[in-house]
Design an enzyme around this catalytic site. Sequence first.
Site, PDB file in Angstrom:
ATOM      1  N   ALA A  22     -16.132   0.834 -49.154  1.00  0.00           N
ATOM      2  CA  ALA A  22     -17.544   1.056 -48.807  1.00  0.00           C
ATOM      3  C   ALA A  22     -18.173  -0.092 -48.007  1.00  0.00           C
ATOM      4  O   ALA A  22     -18.971   0.141 -47.100  1.00  0.00           O
ATOM      5  CB  ALA A  22     -18.337   1.302 -50.085  1.00  0.00           C
ATOM      6  N   CYS A 129      -8.346   1.063 -57.704  1.00  0.00           N
ATOM      7  CA  CYS A 129      -8.408   1.267 -56.259  1.00  0.00           C
ATOM      8  C   CYS A 129      -8.344  -0.073 -55.526  1.00  0.00           C
ATOM      9  O   CYS A 129      -7.592  -0.971 -55.936  1.00  0.00           O
ATOM     10  CB  CYS A 129      -9.662   2.076 -55.891  1.00  0.00           C
ATOM     11  SG  CYS A 129      -9.643   2.659 -54.173  1.00  0.00           S
ATOM     12  N   ASP A 198     -19.032   2.757 -54.428  1.00  0.00           N
ATOM     13  CA  ASP A 198     -19.370   3.402 -53.157  1.00  0.00           C
ATOM     14  C   ASP A 198     -20.865   3.660 -53.101  1.00  0.00           C
ATOM     15  O   ASP A 198     -21.505   3.492 -52.070  1.00  0.00           O
ATOM     16  CB  ASP A 198     -18.584   4.710 -52.985  1.00  0.00           C
ATOM     17  CG  ASP A 198     -17.201   4.384 -52.440  1.00  0.00           C
ATOM     18  OD1 ASP A 198     -16.334   4.028 -53.245  1.00  0.00           O
ATOM     19  OD2 ASP A 198     -17.018   4.441 -51.213  1.00  0.00           O
TER      20      ASP A 198
HETATM   21  C1  RUB Z   1     -12.507   2.730 -51.974  1.00  0.00           C
HETATM   22  C2  RUB Z   1     -13.253   2.536 -53.256  1.00  0.00           C
HETATM   23  C3  RUB Z   1     -13.787   1.163 -53.533  1.00  0.00           C
HETATM   24  C4  RUB Z   1     -15.240   1.097 -53.069  1.00  0.00           C
HETATM   25  C5  RUB Z   1     -15.765  -0.327 -53.059  1.00  0.00           C
HETATM   26  O1  RUB Z   1     -12.289   4.097 -51.678  1.00  0.00           O
HETATM   27  O2  RUB Z   1     -13.514   3.450 -53.999  1.00  0.00           O
HETATM   28  O3  RUB Z   1     -13.759   0.894 -54.906  1.00  0.00           O
HETATM   29  O4  RUB Z   1     -15.350   1.611 -51.754  1.00  0.00           O
HETATM   30  O5  RUB Z   1     -15.048  -1.093 -52.137  1.00  0.00           O
HETATM   31  P1  RUB Z   1     -11.632   4.500 -50.289  1.00  0.00           P
HETATM   32  P2  RUB Z   1     -15.647  -2.435 -51.559  1.00  0.00           P
HETATM   33  O6  RUB Z   1     -10.327   3.804 -50.195  1.00  0.00           O
HETATM   34  O7  RUB Z   1     -11.498   5.991 -50.362  1.00  0.00           O
HETATM   35  O8  RUB Z   1     -12.580   4.074 -49.195  1.00  0.00           O
HETATM   36  O9  RUB Z   1     -15.942  -3.314 -52.738  1.00  0.00           O
HETATM   37  O10 RUB Z   1     -14.545  -2.993 -50.690  1.00  0.00           O
HETATM   38  O11 RUB Z   1     -16.870  -2.117 -50.781  1.00  0.00           O
END
Ligand code: RUB
Length: 314
Positions: A22, A129, A198
């Site tokens: 995100a 993730c 997200d």
């Molecule tokens: C990524 C996901 C992450 C968040 C936060 O999903 O769910 O936990 O986006 O990420 P996808 P960040 O791989 O489908 O984009 O902390 O890097 O913003």
Amino acid sequence: MFMFDTVKGTASEIKDMKIRGAGRIARAGASAMGEFAENYRGGSLEEFRKDLETARNIMLESRPTAVSLWNGVQACVRDVHSASSLEEAKNSVACNAKLFIEASSEAVEIIAKIGAKRVRDGDVLLTHCNSSAAIGVIKSAHAQGKDIKVYATESRPWRQGLLTVRELSEAGVDVTLIIDSAVRSVMSKMDGVFVGADTVTSSGELINKIGTSQLALAANEAGVPFNVCAETYKFSPMTMFGDSVIIEERECREVAEAGMIPKGVKIYNPVFDTTPARYIDAIITELGIISPGSVYDVIVRQLGKDIWKARDSL
Ligand code: RUB
């Protein structure tokens, strides 16, 4: 059309998951909007406003769930309505894009510092993730010399957990990869869960990678603190006024290739889920650690006088 090439290029990289997470998609979206404005060669302020709206929509259609993208793009275009010339409008977008990118990267660093204080020497942690905010916290705790062990979920179907274990292991963290269905069976070993976001709704629910809510449920059952690492541009203003977060569904072939399952069997592939606020112990933001119940206040403060505009546009 030529003028939209950069935004279309970035939007398709986001759609195809070449740019993902995100925070990263928000910065990529802002950067493409900034570039669009800088390279704009159209004639009038009115035309620019119209073309900018098209660019904005192309970008926002790339992935529907993460409000970070909306907030990032919105931050870029926010001053265009009050600009009195084309040059002023273009500069405001380019300048706001840079400011958003700087502030959002800085937010991730601040969260790492704050979150690391929640990690104790000897802790065993679980993450899901591939979240740069959650990984930042873990790496920062490790860099402080804390002896920690991390379990990371595989995160089917895209297996972003492989990125997480690579990054943590390169940083020297003791890390173990588990399949998603092992979450409950390892939970009794955990001292804390750290995940990213997200979107966070005004009532403090978390929308994050599919399976996050299972981690939260198992953590709650085992009495393990569940921490969300979320920059405040992951907070969704529109949820205050009743909008629901769209949970993205992706193609079936991400789950199973054609021929792997019998004809007639359907596949359902939602890629995010919702964790109720009552399972969340802390939301670690760049403004400090807050409870899910404080998200509304943060959104109201950030919107400032724009809150009336947002409400009146209902
Ligand atoms: C990524 C996901 C992450 C968040 C936060 O999903 O769910 O936990 O986006 O990420 P996808 P960040 O791989 O489908 O984009 O902390 O890097 O913003």
